[in-house]
Design a protein around this motif. Structure first.
Motif, PDB file in Angstrom:
ATOM      1  N   GLN A  93     -10.724  -8.928  11.520  1.00 15.58           N
ATOM      2  CA  GLN A  93     -11.229 -10.271  11.793  1.00 15.58           C
ATOM      3  C   GLN A  93     -10.180 -11.340  11.450  1.00 15.58           C
ATOM      4  O   GLN A  93      -9.957 -12.279  12.219  1.00 15.58           O
ATOM      5  CB  GLN A  93     -12.503 -10.535  10.992  1.00 15.58           C
ATOM      6  CG  GLN A  93     -13.140 -11.887  11.260  1.00 15.58           C
ATOM      7  CD  GLN A  93     -13.854 -11.964  12.594  1.00 15.58           C
ATOM      8  OE1 GLN A  93     -14.720 -11.155  12.881  1.00 15.58           O
ATOM      9  NE2 GLN A  93     -13.481 -12.924  13.413  1.00 15.58           N
TER      10      GLN A  93
ATOM     11  N   GLU B 203      -8.469 -13.993  14.037  1.00 15.53           N
ATOM     12  CA  GLU B 203      -8.627 -15.437  13.844  1.00 15.53           C
ATOM     13  C   GLU B 203      -7.278 -16.144  13.886  1.00 15.53           C
ATOM     14  O   GLU B 203      -7.150 -17.211  14.503  1.00 15.53           O
ATOM     15  CB  GLU B 203      -9.339 -15.707  12.521  1.00 15.53           C
ATOM     16  CG  GLU B 203     -10.814 -15.321  12.544  1.00 15.53           C
ATOM     17  CD  GLU B 203     -11.496 -15.531  11.206  1.00 15.53           C
ATOM     18  OE1 GLU B 203     -10.811 -15.979  10.253  1.00 15.53           O
ATOM     19  OE2 GLU B 203     -12.694 -15.247  11.102  1.00 15.53           O
TER      20      GLU B 203
ATOM     21  N   GLU C   4     -17.567  -8.229  18.288  1.00 16.61           N
ATOM     22  CA  GLU C   4     -18.037  -8.826  17.043  1.00 16.61           C
ATOM     23  C   GLU C   4     -17.093  -9.923  16.565  1.00 16.61           C
ATOM     24  O   GLU C   4     -17.534 -11.002  16.126  1.00 16.61           O
ATOM     25  CB  GLU C   4     -18.169  -7.754  15.964  1.00 16.61           C
ATOM     26  CG  GLU C   4     -18.684  -8.277  14.640  1.00 16.61           C
ATOM     27  CD  GLU C   4     -18.855  -7.190  13.594  1.00 16.61           C
ATOM     28  OE1 GLU C   4     -19.189  -7.524  12.436  1.00 16.61           O
ATOM     29  OE2 GLU C   4     -18.648  -6.002  13.935  1.00 16.61           O
ATOM     30  N   TYR C   5     -15.787  -9.661  16.651  1.00 13.57           N
ATOM     31  CA  TYR C   5     -14.818 -10.681  16.241  1.00 13.57           C
ATOM     32  C   TYR C   5     -15.036 -11.975  17.020  1.00 13.57           C
ATOM     33  O   TYR C   5     -15.043 -13.069  16.443  1.00 13.57           O
ATOM     34  CB  TYR C   5     -13.389 -10.192  16.487  1.00 13.57           C
ATOM     35  CG  TYR C   5     -12.982  -8.944  15.732  1.00 13.57           C
ATOM     36  CD1 TYR C   5     -13.566  -8.590  14.516  1.00 13.57           C
ATOM     37  CD2 TYR C   5     -11.988  -8.107  16.241  1.00 13.57           C
ATOM     38  CE1 TYR C   5     -13.175  -7.440  13.835  1.00 13.57           C
ATOM     39  CE2 TYR C   5     -11.590  -6.964  15.564  1.00 13.57           C
ATOM     40  CZ  TYR C   5     -12.186  -6.634  14.360  1.00 13.57           C
ATOM     41  OH  TYR C   5     -11.803  -5.510  13.693  1.00 13.57           O
TER      42      TYR C   5
ATOM     43  N   ASN D 232     -17.727 -12.952  18.772  1.00 17.64           N
ATOM     44  CA  ASN D 232     -19.023 -13.563  18.489  1.00 17.64           C
ATOM     45  C   ASN D 232     -18.951 -14.440  17.241  1.00 17.64           C
ATOM     46  O   ASN D 232     -19.612 -15.480  17.155  1.00 17.64           O
ATOM     47  CB  ASN D 232     -20.097 -12.488  18.295  1.00 17.64           C
ATOM     48  CG  ASN D 232     -20.534 -11.846  19.595  1.00 17.64           C
ATOM     49  OD1 ASN D 232     -20.442 -12.436  20.658  1.00 17.64           O
ATOM     50  ND2 ASN D 232     -21.016 -10.611  19.509  1.00 17.64           N
ATOM     51  N   ASN D 233     -18.133 -14.036  16.268  1.00 19.44           N
ATOM     52  CA  ASN D 233     -18.035 -14.766  15.005  1.00 19.44           C
ATOM     53  C   ASN D 233     -17.255 -16.071  15.123  1.00 19.44           C
ATOM     54  O   ASN D 233     -17.516 -17.018  14.363  1.00 19.44           O
ATOM     55  CB  ASN D 233     -17.373 -13.884  13.938  1.00 19.44           C
ATOM     56  CG  ASN D 233     -18.243 -12.720  13.515  1.00 19.44           C
ATOM     57  OD1 ASN D 233     -19.462 -12.761  13.656  1.00 19.44           O
ATOM     58  ND2 ASN D 233     -17.623 -11.665  13.010  1.00 19.44           N
ATOM     59  N   ILE D 234     -16.294 -16.142  16.045  1.00 18.49           N
ATOM     60  CA  ILE D 234     -15.409 -17.316  16.068  1.00 18.49           C
ATOM     61  C   ILE D 234     -15.487 -18.141  17.347  1.00 18.49           C
ATOM     62  O   ILE D 234     -14.948 -19.242  17.392  1.00 18.49           O
ATOM     63  CB  ILE D 234     -13.937 -16.900  15.845  1.00 18.49           C
ATOM     64  CG1 ILE D 234     -13.431 -16.034  17.011  1.00 18.49           C
ATOM     65  CG2 ILE D 234     -13.777 -16.168  14.519  1.00 18.49           C
ATOM     66  CD1 ILE D 234     -11.948 -15.724  16.926  1.00 18.49           C
TER      67      ILE D 234
END
Length: 315
Positions: free
Chosen positions: A71, A75, A98-99, A101-103
């Motif tokens: 992650q 980023e 997932e990465y 979706n988070n950022i």
């Protein structure tokens, strides 16, 4: 291997330069993240080729970074891409779902693409190949060419739809076929995959489908040594031995990259989870071995055309 943590402007180093942002649509600059390397000659290389197709067709700058497997690394890479004006990013693997979706909410100007994942935000899209039919037709070829009515699938994970497809395709072609299935547990453990292939062949299997792009090449080489047959996976693999590779189940990742970039450029790219199959001309069977009869090749090709039109597979 190229420096895994240094961003590289492909169009300058590889293509002799290119013009500025695309003035005809939404696409400005494109980025690619890969978990390992673009030099693996299979999955990673296909993503790299997809970027080159995008650069050539849309005349935009394209960038890539290797070794993006956490992650924090993703980023940092996305921040760099954003500063350079990238507005379409491909994460070349399921982990990027997932990465991203988070950022992704922090970068509303960027659309994020991942594979085989669950895209949850308005500027994220997941791409998946509908691999069941691909495996089905590979299974038909394997069952037809087996001399002993024993074929095998050597997969990475149980969730791969091509496994069940191969099984059902083999039975559709030969009701007496026996199908062995083993799992490597990841995409890249070539040593374990070869051991499992040896075990299959010792049990009499004479056609193997190595359904893992990180281990299929060493498996094919071992099967070739033993004088048996394989169905190639993801890439056209007839160059590994036309008397060994009966055909290949090909996922044209580079073409899918081009399709996605075109949709984004035209404002037609949907968020969420998208699926692609033979009908989209991004999945196909590859070159057939000269050992496969012309009559059977014609039969398979007719079945594929029927599937593309009706969605129905042979019974």
């Amino acid at each position: 291997m190229l420096n895994r943590f240094v961003i590289i402007l492909l169009c300058l180093l590889l293509l002799g330069g290119c013009s500025g942002p695309n003035s005809k649509g939404n696409l400005q600059k494109v980025g690619l993240l890969v978990p390992e390397t673009i030099n693996d000659q299979v999955w990673g290389t296909k993503g790299f080729k997809g970027m080159l197709k995008i650069q050539s067709k849309f005349d935009v700058d394209v960038f890539y970074k290797e070794g993006m497997d956490s992650q924090s690394e993703v980023e940092r890479a996305v921040k760099e891409f954003s500063q350079k004006g990238v507005n379409l990013i491909f994460g070349h693997g399921s982990e990027y779902g997932e990465y991203f979706n988070n950022i992704s909410k922090d970068y509303p100007e960027i659309h994020f693409i991942s594979f085989n994942s669950d895209a949850k935000n308005s500027n994220t899209t997941s791409l998946s190949f509908k691999a069941y039919a691909m495996g089905f037709f590979g299974g038909m070829v394997a069952a037809h060419m087996s001399r002993v009515n024993k074929v095998g699938v050597l997969a990475a994970y149980e969730w791969q739809p091509e496994i069940e497809g191969f099984y059902q395709g083999a039975l559709a072609e030969n009701k007496n076929i026996q199908v062995s299935i083993d799992y490597v547990g990841n995409w890249d453990n070539g040593q374990k995959a070869v051991q499992l292939a040896d075990r299959m062949m010792e049990k009499g299997v004479d056609v193997i489908y190595p359904a893992g792009d990180g281990f299929n090449v060493p498996v094919i080489e071992r099967v070739k040594e033993r004088g048996f047959y394989v169905i190639g996976y993801v890439s056209e693999q007839s160059d590994l031995g036309e008397s060994t590779v009966l055909t290949s189940t090909i996922q044209q990742v580079d073409k899918l990259y081009e399709i996605v970039a075109e949709r984004y450029n035209d404002g037609r790219l949907e968020s969420g989870n998208l699926f692609f199959d033979f009908q989209d001309d991004v999945i196909s069977l590859g070159k057939f071995s000269p050992l496969v009869s012309k009559e059977f090749i014609q039969k398979i090709n007719r079945s594929i055309e029927t599937y593309k039109v009706t969605g129905k597979l042979p019974k």
